[in-house]
Design a protein around this motif. Structure first.
Motif, PDB file in Angstrom:
ATOM      1  N   ASP A   1     -42.211  81.876  11.713  1.00 15.46           N
ATOM      2  CA  ASP A   1     -40.916  82.139  12.219  1.00 15.46           C
ATOM      3  C   ASP A   1     -40.426  80.831  13.140  1.00 15.46           C
ATOM      4  O   ASP A   1     -39.498  81.337  13.936  1.00 15.46           O
ATOM      5  CB  ASP A   1     -40.698  83.311  12.978  1.00 15.46           C
ATOM      6  CG  ASP A   1     -40.765  84.585  12.007  1.00 15.46           C
ATOM      7  OD1 ASP A   1     -40.837  84.261  10.813  1.00 15.46           O
ATOM      8  OD2 ASP A   1     -40.427  85.690  12.608  1.00 15.46           O
TER       9      ASP A   1
ATOM     10  N   ASN B   1     -40.796  80.023   7.431  1.00 17.79           N
ATOM     11  CA  ASN B   1     -39.376  80.093   7.251  1.00 17.79           C
ATOM     12  C   ASN B   1     -38.800  80.008   8.513  1.00 17.79           C
ATOM     13  O   ASN B   1     -39.256  79.406   9.298  1.00 17.79           O
ATOM     14  CB  ASN B   1     -39.057  81.633   6.770  1.00 17.79           C
ATOM     15  CG  ASN B   1     -39.982  82.604   7.534  1.00 17.79           C
ATOM     16  OD1 ASN B   1     -40.765  83.377   7.258  1.00 17.79           O
ATOM     17  ND2 ASN B   1     -39.621  82.821   8.757  1.00 17.79           N
TER      18      ASN B   1
ATOM     19  N   GLU C   1     -36.526  84.102  13.622  1.00 13.81           N
ATOM     20  CA  GLU C   1     -36.181  85.499  13.623  1.00 13.81           C
ATOM     21  C   GLU C   1     -34.701  85.719  14.360  1.00 13.81           C
ATOM     22  O   GLU C   1     -34.667  85.083  15.352  1.00 13.81           O
ATOM     23  CB  GLU C   1     -37.157  86.371  14.336  1.00 13.81           C
ATOM     24  CG  GLU C   1     -36.812  87.839  14.195  1.00 13.81           C
ATOM     25  CD  GLU C   1     -36.551  88.377  12.919  1.00 13.81           C
ATOM     26  OE1 GLU C   1     -35.369  88.435  12.297  1.00 13.81           O
ATOM     27  OE2 GLU C   1     -37.630  88.812  12.199  1.00 13.81           O
TER      28      GLU C   1
ATOM     29  N   LYS D   1     -33.658  83.405   9.561  1.00 13.64           N
ATOM     30  CA  LYS D   1     -34.846  83.861   8.766  1.00 13.64           C
ATOM     31  C   LYS D   1     -34.146  84.877   7.816  1.00 13.64           C
ATOM     32  O   LYS D   1     -33.210  85.746   8.198  1.00 13.64           O
ATOM     33  CB  LYS D   1     -35.990  84.695   9.679  1.00 13.64           C
ATOM     34  CG  LYS D   1     -36.975  85.394   8.589  1.00 13.64           C
ATOM     35  CD  LYS D   1     -37.983  86.156   9.894  1.00 13.64           C
ATOM     36  CE  LYS D   1     -39.139  86.715   8.960  1.00 13.64           C
ATOM     37  NZ  LYS D   1     -39.855  87.303   9.746  1.00 13.64           N
TER      38      LYS D   1
END
Length: 498
Positions: free
Chosen positions: A50, A293, A296, A318
Motif C-alpha cells: 500500500d 498497489n 489506501e 488503491k
C-alpha cells in the motif's frame, strides 16, 4: 593477405564477438550433466504494501524522509511509469510471481481468510501448476527465500493448498496477510510451516533480520533470489516512538505522524540490507524496490485511521483503475555492474520481472504466453520498447471503469454491461456468475493521454477520434483474450499440491 582472406578474417572476428555478446546471459555447458550460467546475478525484490506513488521523498513527498531509498534511486534507475499487476494485494503478488495477468490464475481480488462463500472465494489460491519466478530460478541453480507477506492462498500453512515452498522457495518466513496485532511485536509469522510465536520488534526490521540470517547461512556458491515483502505501510500501522516524535511537529495529527514514521522505518530497514549487501554481495546483485498497489484511502474501513498515503499527482487510490491504483514507485539498482543510471519514463510492470529475471539467469521461460516482457535492454541502453499493452480487469474497482489498458502514451478505460445493466461489483469469477461476466459488453469508454495529462483530468476521445477508435479495437481484442483465459472457480474442482 588477399581480399578473400581479409574478408574471412573479419567474418571470424564478427562471429566471435557476436557469440560473446549472446552468451552474456546464456547457458554454457561445463560437463555432461551439469550447466553453469555466466554472470548470474543475485536478485532481490523489495515489495511494500500500500505504498503510494507520492510516498517517497525521491517521488515528491514533502515531509517523509527516505534517504536510503533516495540514494538507491539516485545511484540506480528511478522509474516514473512503473506499474503493479493489479490495484490490490493478492492479484498483484500473483501477477508478479507468474508474469501473467492474475485473472488467468483466477485471483481477482484480495484473498480473505477462510470462510465459505457463495462465490467460491474460499477456494481461491495460487494453483500448483502455475510457474513462478523462484521455481524457474531454482531450476538453474538459485537458492530462494521469501520473507514477509504471502497472501496468495485462502488456506495459509495448510496441506490443503500449495504453500510458498511448493512454488520454489527453499526458505520462507511469512504471514498469510497482515501482521497481527500490528507491525509491532507480531505473533502470526510462520517459518517453513512452523508457527514462530511473538517476535519482539517491528515487522520491517524483523523480516530484514530473517533475510540477512538466511543469506549468512545459505550455500555461498549459489546465486540467490530473495523476495522481501514488507507489511508496511498497510494497516494496522505501528511505528517506533522515536520516529513518530520526529514527525509530530510536521504532521496534521499523531495518526499521520505514525504513517510518516512507518514509511521511514521501511527505509531504515532497506538501508540495513543495502549496507549488508555492499559488504557481502557487492559484485553482481540486482535490487528492485516497488509497491504491490497504490495507497489506501483514509477511513475506507474502520481500521484505516492511519492511512495517510499519497497518490502524488495521480488520480484515484488503491482499488481504482485510475493511475494511483497501480502506478507505483519503482527503483532498480544493479550493485557491482556498470549499467544505465538515471530517471526513466519507460513503461515497466511487475509482470515483466519473470521474463527479465529468466533472461538474466539463463532460465527457460514457461511454455505459455506471458503478459510481461523482458526489459534487460534498459540496463545497457536505458531504453525498453514495450510491444504488449498493459491490461487490468478489476471487477471490484471503486471507480466506475473496471477495465483499463495502457498502450504507449494512451490509456483507455471502460465499464461493463450485461443486458443493459452495469455489472455489480464482483470479488470472484465462479460458475454462478461466469455467464454474467463473459456475456457483458465493454461500454462507456474514456481516453486519456498520460504523457500530457498525468492526472487523467482531460478526456480526449473526441479530440483524437482515430486514436480512440484504434484503442477501442485493441482493448476489445485484448480483453476478449484475457477473459477467455480467466480461471473460473468451481466447487467440484479438485486441487492438489505439487
Amino acid at each position: 593477405m588477399n581480399f578473400k582472406t581479409i574478408n574471412y578474417f573479419f567474418l571470424i572476428v564478427f562471429m566471435v564477438s557476436f557469440s560473446c555478446k549472446t552468451k552474456k546471459y546464456s547457458k554454457i555447458k561445463v560437463g555432461e550433466n551439469q550447466q553453469e550460467i555466466v554472470g548470474q546475478p543475485n536478485i532481490i525484490v523489495l515489495l511494500c504494501d500500500d505504498l503510494g506513488y507520492g510516498d517517497l521523498a525521491s517521488f515528491g513527498h514533502p515531509i517523509i524522509e527516505t534517504k536510503n531509498l533516495d540514494k538507491l534511486a539516485a545511484t540506480g534507475i528511478r522509474f516514473t511509469n512503473f506499474y503493479s499487476a493489479a490495484p490490490v494485494c493478492s492479484p498483484s503478488r500473483v501477477g508478479l510471481l507468474t508474469g501473467r495477468s492474475p485473472n488467468r490464475a483466477g485471483v481477482y481480488d484480495f484473498i480473505p481468510g477462510l470462510k465459505k462463500s457463495e462465490d467460491n472465494r474460499d477456494l481461491v489460491h495460487l494453483q500448483a501448476y502455475e510457474e513462478t519466478i523462484p521455481a524457474l530460478l531454482k531450476s538453474v541453480g538459485y537458492a530462494t527465500c521469501l520473507v514477509g507477506k504471502w497472501h496468495c492462498s485462502s488456506r495459509f500453512n495448510s496441506d490443503k493448498q500449495p504453500q510458498p515452498n511448493d512454488f520454489g522457495f527453499d526458505h520462507w518466513m511469512a504471514t498469510h496477510n497482515n501482521v497481527s496485532p500490528s507491525h509491532q511485536n507480531p505473533t502470526n509469522f510462520v517459518r517453513n510451516g512452523q508457527e514462530v510465536g511473538e517476535i519482539i520488534g517491528f515487522s520491517s526490521q524483523i523480516i530484514i533480520d530473517e533475510a540477512i540470517n538466511w543469506l549468512d547461512k545459505k550455500e555461498n556458491t549459489k546465486p540467490f533470489f530473495l523476495e522481501v515483502n514488507f507489511h508496511e505501510p498497510h494497516e494496522p500501522i505501528a511505528s517506533p516512538e522515536e520516529l513518530v516524535a520526529k514527525y509530530l511537529p510536521k504532521a496534521e495529527n499523531r495518526e499521520q505522524a505514525e504513517y510518516f514514521a512507518n514509511v521511514e522505518n521501511v527505509d531504515l530497514a532497506v538501508g540495513r540490507l543495502m549496507e549488508y549487501l555492499q559488504k557481502n554481495h557487492n559484485k553482481n546483485t540486482l535490487v528492485i524496490f516497488t509497491s504491490d498497489n497504490g495507497p489506501e484511502t483514509f477511513m475506507r474501513y474502520n481500521r484505516a485511521k492511519k492511512s495517510y498515503g499519497s497518490p502524488g499527482d495521480l488520480k484515484g487510490m488503491k482499488l481504482w483503475t485510475n493511475e494511483a491504483g497501480f502506478r507505483v514507485p519503482g527503483i532498480i539498482k544493479w550493485i557491482g555492474k556498470d549499467s544505465y543510471r538515471g530517471t526513466s519514463d519507460n513503461v515497466i510492470s511487475s509482470l515483466d520481472f519473470l521474463p527479465t529475471f529468466c533472461e538474466l539467469a539463463g532460465a527457460e521461460l514457461p511454455k505459455i504466453d506471458l503478459d510481461g516482457e523482458s526489459f534487460v535492454s534498459i540496463f545497457e541502453s536505458g531504453n525498453f520498447e514495450r510491444t504488449k499493452p498493459l491490461l487490468w480487469s478489476f471487477y471490484d474497482a471503486l471507480n466506475d471503469q473496471v477495465v483499463a489498458m495502457r498502450d504507449g502514451d494512451w490509456k483507455i478505460l471502460c465499464r461493463l454491461k450485461n443486458n443493459g445493466e452495469y455489472l455489480p461489483k464482483i470479488h470472484n469469477l465462479y460458475d454462478g456468475n461466469e455467464a454474467l461476466v463473459k456475456d457483458a459488453e465493454l461500454t462507456d469508454f474514456v481516453l486519456y493521454n498520460l504523457k500530457n495529462d498525468l492526472g487523467e483530468t482531460q478526456e480526449v476521445s473526441e479530440k483524437y477520434p482515430e486514436e480512440f477508435k484504434k484503442m477501442k479495437i485493441l482493448l476489445n481484442s485484448e480483453y476478449a483474450k484475457l477473459l477467455a483465459d480467466s480461471h473460473i472457480w468451481k466447487r467440484t474442482q479438485k486441487f492438489s499440491k505439487k
